[in-house]
Design a protein around this motif. Sequence first.
Motif, PDB file in Angstrom:
ATOM      1  N   THR A 100      -0.030  12.668   6.339  1.00 34.06           N
ATOM      2  CA  THR A 100      -0.538  11.378   7.337  1.00 34.06           C
ATOM      3  C   THR A 100       0.560  10.582   6.478  1.00 34.06           C
ATOM      4  O   THR A 100       0.546  11.096   5.172  1.00 34.06           O
ATOM      5  CB  THR A 100      -1.877  11.559   6.935  1.00 34.06           C
ATOM      6  N   PHE A 101       0.618   9.057   7.379  1.00 29.93           N
ATOM      7  CA  PHE A 101       1.884   8.597   7.073  1.00 29.93           C
ATOM      8  C   PHE A 101       1.186   7.875   5.720  1.00 29.93           C
ATOM      9  O   PHE A 101       1.440   7.765   4.493  1.00 29.93           O
ATOM     10  CB  PHE A 101       2.238   7.315   7.380  1.00 29.93           C
ATOM     11  N   ILE A 102      -0.242   7.379   4.954  1.00 33.04           N
ATOM     12  CA  ILE A 102      -1.313   6.798   3.544  1.00 33.04           C
ATOM     13  C   ILE A 102      -1.204   7.804   2.639  1.00 33.04           C
ATOM     14  O   ILE A 102      -1.163   7.341   1.722  1.00 33.04           O
ATOM     15  CB  ILE A 102      -2.635   6.695   5.157  1.00 33.04           C
ATOM     16  N   TRP A 103      -1.250   8.938   2.692  1.00 31.03           N
ATOM     17  CA  TRP A 103      -1.061  10.057   2.203  1.00 31.03           C
ATOM     18  C   TRP A 103       0.023   9.961   1.001  1.00 31.03           C
ATOM     19  O   TRP A 103       0.512  10.220   0.306  1.00 31.03           O
ATOM     20  CB  TRP A 103      -1.295  11.327   2.176  1.00 31.03           C
ATOM     21  N   PHE A 104       1.186   9.549   2.044  1.00 31.13           N
ATOM     22  CA  PHE A 104       2.859  10.200   1.726  1.00 31.13           C
ATOM     23  C   PHE A 104       2.774   8.008   0.552  1.00 31.13           C
ATOM     24  O   PHE A 104       3.287   8.166  -0.518  1.00 31.13           O
ATOM     25  CB  PHE A 104       3.882  10.219   2.676  1.00 31.13           C
ATOM     26  N   LEU A 105       2.521   7.508   1.370  1.00 31.19           N
ATOM     27  CA  LEU A 105       2.034   6.117   1.250  1.00 31.19           C
ATOM     28  C   LEU A 105       1.663   6.303  -0.292  1.00 31.19           C
ATOM     29  O   LEU A 105       2.249   5.420  -1.456  1.00 31.19           O
ATOM     30  CB  LEU A 105       1.492   4.965   1.845  1.00 31.19           C
ATOM     31  N   PHE A 106       0.928   6.512  -0.902  1.00 29.75           N
ATOM     32  CA  PHE A 106      -0.035   6.931  -2.198  1.00 29.75           C
ATOM     33  C   PHE A 106       0.637   7.889  -2.774  1.00 29.75           C
ATOM     34  O   PHE A 106       0.530   7.478  -4.216  1.00 29.75           O
ATOM     35  CB  PHE A 106      -1.460   7.174  -1.454  1.00 29.75           C
ATOM     36  N   ILE A 107       1.184   9.108  -2.612  1.00 31.94           N
ATOM     37  CA  ILE A 107       1.954   9.690  -3.466  1.00 31.94           C
ATOM     38  C   ILE A 107       3.004   8.803  -4.063  1.00 31.94           C
ATOM     39  O   ILE A 107       4.112   9.031  -5.476  1.00 31.94           O
ATOM     40  CB  ILE A 107       2.397  11.110  -3.277  1.00 31.94           C
ATOM     41  N   PHE A 108       3.684   7.919  -3.414  1.00 31.59           N
ATOM     42  CA  PHE A 108       4.729   7.035  -3.334  1.00 31.59           C
ATOM     43  C   PHE A 108       4.828   6.299  -4.015  1.00 31.59           C
ATOM     44  O   PHE A 108       5.578   5.312  -4.936  1.00 31.59           O
ATOM     45  CB  PHE A 108       5.352   6.735  -2.155  1.00 31.59           C
ATOM     46  N   ILE A 109       3.602   5.682  -3.971  1.00 33.62           N
ATOM     47  CA  ILE A 109       3.328   5.162  -5.621  1.00 33.62           C
ATOM     48  C   ILE A 109       2.610   5.147  -6.510  1.00 33.62           C
ATOM     49  O   ILE A 109       3.609   4.742  -7.322  1.00 33.62           O
ATOM     50  CB  ILE A 109       1.860   4.334  -4.528  1.00 33.62           C
ATOM     51  N   ILE A 110       2.720   6.938  -6.342  1.00 38.50           N
ATOM     52  CA  ILE A 110       2.308   6.847  -7.991  1.00 38.50           C
ATOM     53  C   ILE A 110       4.389   7.903  -8.776  1.00 38.50           C
ATOM     54  O   ILE A 110       4.017   7.372  -9.651  1.00 38.50           O
ATOM     55  CB  ILE A 110       2.015   8.461  -7.557  1.00 38.50           C
ATOM     56  N   LYS A 111       4.258   7.938  -7.799  1.00 32.90           N
ATOM     57  CA  LYS A 111       6.513   8.081  -8.002  1.00 32.90           C
ATOM     58  C   LYS A 111       6.939   6.763  -8.227  1.00 32.90           C
ATOM     59  O   LYS A 111       7.701   6.142  -9.617  1.00 32.90           O
ATOM     60  CB  LYS A 111       7.210   8.078  -7.027  1.00 32.90           C
ATOM     61  N   GLY A 112       6.505   5.559  -8.209  1.00 36.33           N
ATOM     62  CA  GLY A 112       6.595   4.482  -8.462  1.00 36.33           C
ATOM     63  C   GLY A 112       6.705   3.657  -9.623  1.00 36.33           C
ATOM     64  O   GLY A 112       7.589   3.295 -10.992  1.00 36.33           O
ATOM     65  N   LEU A 113       4.946   4.702 -10.638  1.00 35.16           N
ATOM     66  CA  LEU A 113       4.622   4.212 -11.553  1.00 35.16           C
ATOM     67  C   LEU A 113       5.686   4.527 -12.494  1.00 35.16           C
ATOM     68  O   LEU A 113       6.025   4.903 -13.736  1.00 35.16           O
ATOM     69  CB  LEU A 113       3.487   4.288 -11.310  1.00 35.16           C
ATOM     70  N   SER A 114       5.770   6.101 -11.632  1.00 37.18           N
ATOM     71  CA  SER A 114       6.935   7.370 -13.027  1.00 37.18           C
ATOM     72  C   SER A 114       7.831   6.947 -13.115  1.00 37.18           C
ATOM     73  O   SER A 114       8.697   7.270 -14.175  1.00 37.18           O
ATOM     74  CB  SER A 114       6.691   8.593 -12.161  1.00 37.18           C
TER      75      SER A 114
END
Length: 407
Positions: A97-111
């Motif tokens: 889902t878009f929400i899940w992808f949004l969550f992991i892209f936020i994690i990617k941003g922190l990375s």
Amino acid sequence: MLTSKTIISYKNNIILLFIFTFFSSLVFDRGLFIIYLLYCDLSNTQIGLLQGAFFFVSLLSEIPAGVFGDIFGRKTSMIIGLGLDLFFVLGMIFGATFIWFLFIFIIKGLSKAFNSGSDIALFYDSLKIIGRESEYLELRSKLAALSNFAMGSAIIIGGGIAEISWKWLYISCAVPLFIAILCLFFLKENVEDYQAMDSSSENDNRKNKSSSSLYTFLKLKSTKILLVLICSWALFDGVMGSFFNYGQSLFNELSISPKMISLIFGIVYFITGYSYIVAEKVIKRFSLIPLLNLTIILTAILLFLNYLANPWVSIALFLSLNLMPEVVFLAVETHCQDKIPSTIRASFLSVNAFMSSLFIGAFYIIFGALFDVFPIYLVISLSGLFFIFSLLGLNIYFKYSKQLINP
């Protein structure tokens, strides 16, 4: 006073960082992740929002992460960053889902925030501790070339893996990341060594007295002038970074197969890898002023030629557009490195990354929305108009650059 054992340990850091760079650059999905998101039924607008969220989270975290690296160590910052990156890669497997992808892209941003600047800061200061900072441009060019050759190979291999299974593509991304994290544990770093090193240098001692914190350093007149250069280049980098990733959408719109797209991106990394090899000679032969102006003007012209909307022309332009900017990137980075105190190097490099993330995030959202309304080739062909502001900023910087002093 640094002991001979400490100096030997930092000398080993150079070799370890080359090994780390190789494995961390084996990003098998680099030329395909947008196609994977399209495969998961996301629209260009949603992909633009994901990319925008990634860059805006990273920009909000850039400076705090840089300060964290200067206080607790760049090594610690890199371990956290790669750990988060590993979580992102595994999370892509379960994306639905878009929400899940949004969550992991936020994690990617922190990375990205924890990684950006820390590796180069540790690399530069390791060279400085062993008295080889004059070799920075030469070794940095080789490090960047290695990264691009590794990534180019990974992208080509990734295209073949993606034809078998998207799941296996992201499992393949996780393995080298794990090895890269293991390499980090063998790095030598002690933040007190930077203070000892700076205090032993009269020039750097003046830097410390006038810039004991990032905030103090940013208040200096010379730093404010330097920030004009950084912002001008970040704007250019924002357009080109968006163009590079959205090249996947452009080629997809021109009916080019995913395997061919991965091959194109792989070739791009080999070309940029070669550009890094010759970068040292180019930078030493030409001054920064004509190098920057010529690159930006030529890039704007080549972007405009995408208006032809011909697959082979677009491929040729894409390959050409990823050659000169990388050489100039090293020139700008080297120009800035000599002006930064070691004790706040990661923090200030995070300011640089902050500006790049700000512009790239903004252009991702702008381009993503425009791509859903206008043909992709049309938007890309006109994107070079933004470079007018880069040229204006650069000329302001060069006009006042004589006022720059070593803080």
